[in-house]
Motif scaffolding. Structure first.
Motif: not given
Length: 180
Positions: A95-118
């Motif tokens: 709950p301490t982490l869940a109440r922080l103001d994260w940019f995205l909801t905390p998740t077990p894994s995530l994908e993004t793009n950077d440097g033109g790559l997945r």
């Protein structure tokens, strides 16, 4: 507004005294370690930048004021990819982490793009990951520098020598990686 940069880091373990000895961190106390990592973080991350934290943000999560204080001192907008120490019990984010103001909801894994790559993000190292056979990159933590990379994967934890206790950019982390 200036250009937004992305950074990656794992295993800060803010407030975790045992990690100093178990991982050979060069600090005399958790206070010294925490202050050093906060300074290093803020030396590279701007106010509007994005930081993907790949798990094990802090220990001693029952002291919410201390954790919130550290979180609020760190530059950037942060996303948490959950690590083994980020849960109160199985499948329940602390709950301490869940109440922080994260940019995205905390998740077990995530994908993004950077440097033109997945880019596939997880606290844990994977032998294969989404897009691994199509040129994607995988960043992970958890192993504190003890799990060697496979192909286009690597540990981004603060204990890894070239991470050196601060968030790093995609270009820094993929330097020398095959075909990146």
């Amino acid at each position: 507004m200036s250009f937004v940069k992305k950074f990656y880091v794992a295993d800060t373990h803010f407030g975790h005294g045992t990690v100093i000895q178990s991982c050979g961190r060069p600090f005399k106390s958790t206070q010294e370690m925490d202050e050093y990592m906060i300074r290093e973080w803020n030396s590279v991350v701007g106010y509007n930048d994005i930081v993907y934290h790949l798990g094990d943000f802090a220990m001693g999560l029952q002291d919410e004021d201390r954790i919130r204080g550290i979180f609020n001192r760190l530059n950037g907008r942060m996303a948490l990819v959950l690590g083994n120490h980020d849960y109160k019990k199985p499948n329940a984010v602390h709950p301490t982490l869940a109440r922080l103001d994260w940019f995205l909801t905390p998740t077990p894994s995530l994908e993004t793009n950077d440097g033109g790559l997945r880019v596939y993000l997880s606290h844990y190292a994977h032998r294969t990951w989404p897009g691994s056979h199509k040129g994607s990159v995988h960043f992970y933590g958890h192993s504190h520098g003890k799990c060697p990379p496979i192909g286009r994967s690597r540990d981004v934890g603060v204990d890894v020598k070239d991470v050196a206790f601060r968030p790093r950019s995609f270009a820094e982390l993929t330097k020398g990686m095959p075909d990146v």
